[in-house]
Design a protein around this motif. Structure first.
Motif, PDB file in Angstrom:
ATOM      1  N   SER A  97      13.632   0.711  28.047  1.00 25.07           N
ATOM      2  CA  SER A  97      12.781   0.707  27.114  1.00 25.07           C
ATOM      3  C   SER A  97      13.272   0.612  25.708  1.00 25.07           C
TER       4      SER A  97
ATOM      5  N   ARG B 254       2.781   1.242  26.409  1.00 28.52           N
ATOM      6  CA  ARG B 254       3.648   2.558  26.297  1.00 28.52           C
ATOM      7  C   ARG B 254       2.904   3.686  26.995  1.00 28.52           C
ATOM      8  N   ASP B 255       3.914   4.684  27.021  1.00 25.74           N
ATOM      9  CA  ASP B 255       3.503   5.762  27.649  1.00 25.74           C
ATOM     10  C   ASP B 255       3.023   6.861  26.557  1.00 25.74           C
ATOM     11  N   ALA B 256       2.912   8.182  26.832  1.00 28.61           N
ATOM     12  CA  ALA B 256       2.650   9.353  25.774  1.00 28.61           C
ATOM     13  C   ALA B 256       3.594   9.329  24.846  1.00 28.61           C
ATOM     14  N   ASP B 257       4.915   9.072  25.076  1.00 27.67           N
ATOM     15  CA  ASP B 257       5.774   9.388  24.176  1.00 27.67           C
ATOM     16  C   ASP B 257       6.065   7.996  23.330  1.00 27.67           C
TER      17      ASP B 257
ATOM     18  N   LEU C 209       6.422   1.231  28.760  1.00 25.90           N
ATOM     19  CA  LEU C 209       6.554   1.535  30.474  1.00 25.90           C
ATOM     20  C   LEU C 209       7.343   0.561  31.145  1.00 25.90           C
TER      21      LEU C 209
END
Length: 329
Positions: free
Chosen positions: A101, A39-42, A46
């Motif tokens: 996502s 996952r990304d920062a949110d 990904l």
């Protein structure tokens, strides 16, 4: 030494090919590390676009999602119109993944069958609601496709609570949207309507109605009524034809009778004129010599009176035999 070098090169090649993966055109990739999504920062998964990418061998795996437009063919179903009439509507829709996502999280790992189950239920409910607002004429003559356009818009944007009653499909989609919020810990930047297909990361591209039919029992009744109407029209035309035939037949009989009567009259006139002319000619001819005329009439009377089987009893001194006596000197 040489064998060790070849072995190292071979191992490096294996490690390289195990470390790279290719996402094909029309697909998107999501990497799983030990079964968990990267996952990304949110906290969103990904998503890898088409191309060549790297991953950790034996630790990370790639899940691909189809980015192309999908077609979902729905089975013909019965719908009720505004005027409480049943219709059998056969339809289909086209959709694609708009948020990979969100789609991955909402469908339990990108399960297409689960996505289509939710989409089919939502589409059926929305189509039923839209058809329930129209009558048969508006549905059949929907040349501009307003019905399908409204259904597509409602699927993509959702509906408000006061616009339509919530259905089981809305509850299922809302549950999937809540699962996405939970997985991303509420860090999604875009807020979507929880009863729209956008909550599943899906965009409906097109909605089409293939065929609209009446139920069998209704169509049979309509066909029977149409048949009765056509038979009534046929009987009316036949009676009119018979009436015209009788008129023509009567006119023809009248013309035949009138022509025969006129011909008979003309023949009698001609025959009378001929008899009159013949009598006049005989009179003119015999008036010139009455004695010769009397002689000729007597000869004809003798010819018609005497034969081998007749017996006549007459006075010999009768005037009838005057031309059979010897002439006096």
């Amino acid at each position: 030494m040489r064998n060790s070098f070849l072995f190292m090169i071979f191992g490096a090649l294996i490690l390289f090919f195990a470390s790279v993966f290719v996402v094909q055109e029309g697909q998107r990739g999501i990497v799983l590390r030990f079964g968990k999504v990267l996952r990304d920062a949110d906290k969103k998964p990904l998503v890898y676009v088409p191309g060549l990418h790297l991953k950790i061998p034996l630790i990370e795996k790639v899940k691909t999602l189809d980015a192309r437009i999908q077609t979902m063919d729905n089975q013909a179903d019965r719908f009720v119109t505004k005027e409480k009439k049943d219709l059998i509507v056969d339809s289909y829709l086209k959709w694609r993944i708009s948020d990979f996502s969100r789609y991955y999280l909402a469908t339990g790992g990108g399960d297409v069958s689960q996505a289509e189950v939710l989409l089919k239920r939502k589409f059926s409910d929305r189509l039923r609601s839209e058809i329930g607002r129209l009558d048969v004429k508006d549905i059949v003559t929907d040349s501009r496709g307003k019905l399908t356009s409204d259904v597509r818009h409602a699927l993509n944007t959702g509906t408000t609570d006061d616009e339509t009653a919530k259905t089981s499909a809305d509850d299922a989609i809302a549950s999937a949207a809540a699962l996405v919020e939970k997985e991303t810990q509420g860090k999604q930047k875009v807020t979507v309507n929880p009863n729209s297909m956008a909550a599943l990361g899906i965009a409906v591209v097109d909605v089409r109605i293939k065929q609209i039919n009446l139920p069998t029992e209704v169509s049979d009744a309509i066909f029977q009524r149409m048949r009765a109407e056509r038979e009534a029209v046929a009987r009316r035309h036949r009676s009119q034809g018979q009436e015209e035939a009788e008129k023509l037949r009567a006119t023809a009989d009248y013309e035949v009778t009138r022509t025969l009567a006129e011909a008979e009259r003309q023949a009698r006139i001609t025959r009378g004129e001929g008899d009159a002319t013949a009598a006049r000619l005989f009179a003119d001819a015999f008036s010139k010599d009455p004695d010769f005329y009397s002689f000729i009439r007597s000869l004809r009377a003798y010819e018609n009176s005497f034969n081998s089987t007749d017996v006549m009893i007459l006075n010999p001194d009768s005037d009838f035999f005057r031309y059979m006596k010897a002439p006096k000197n």
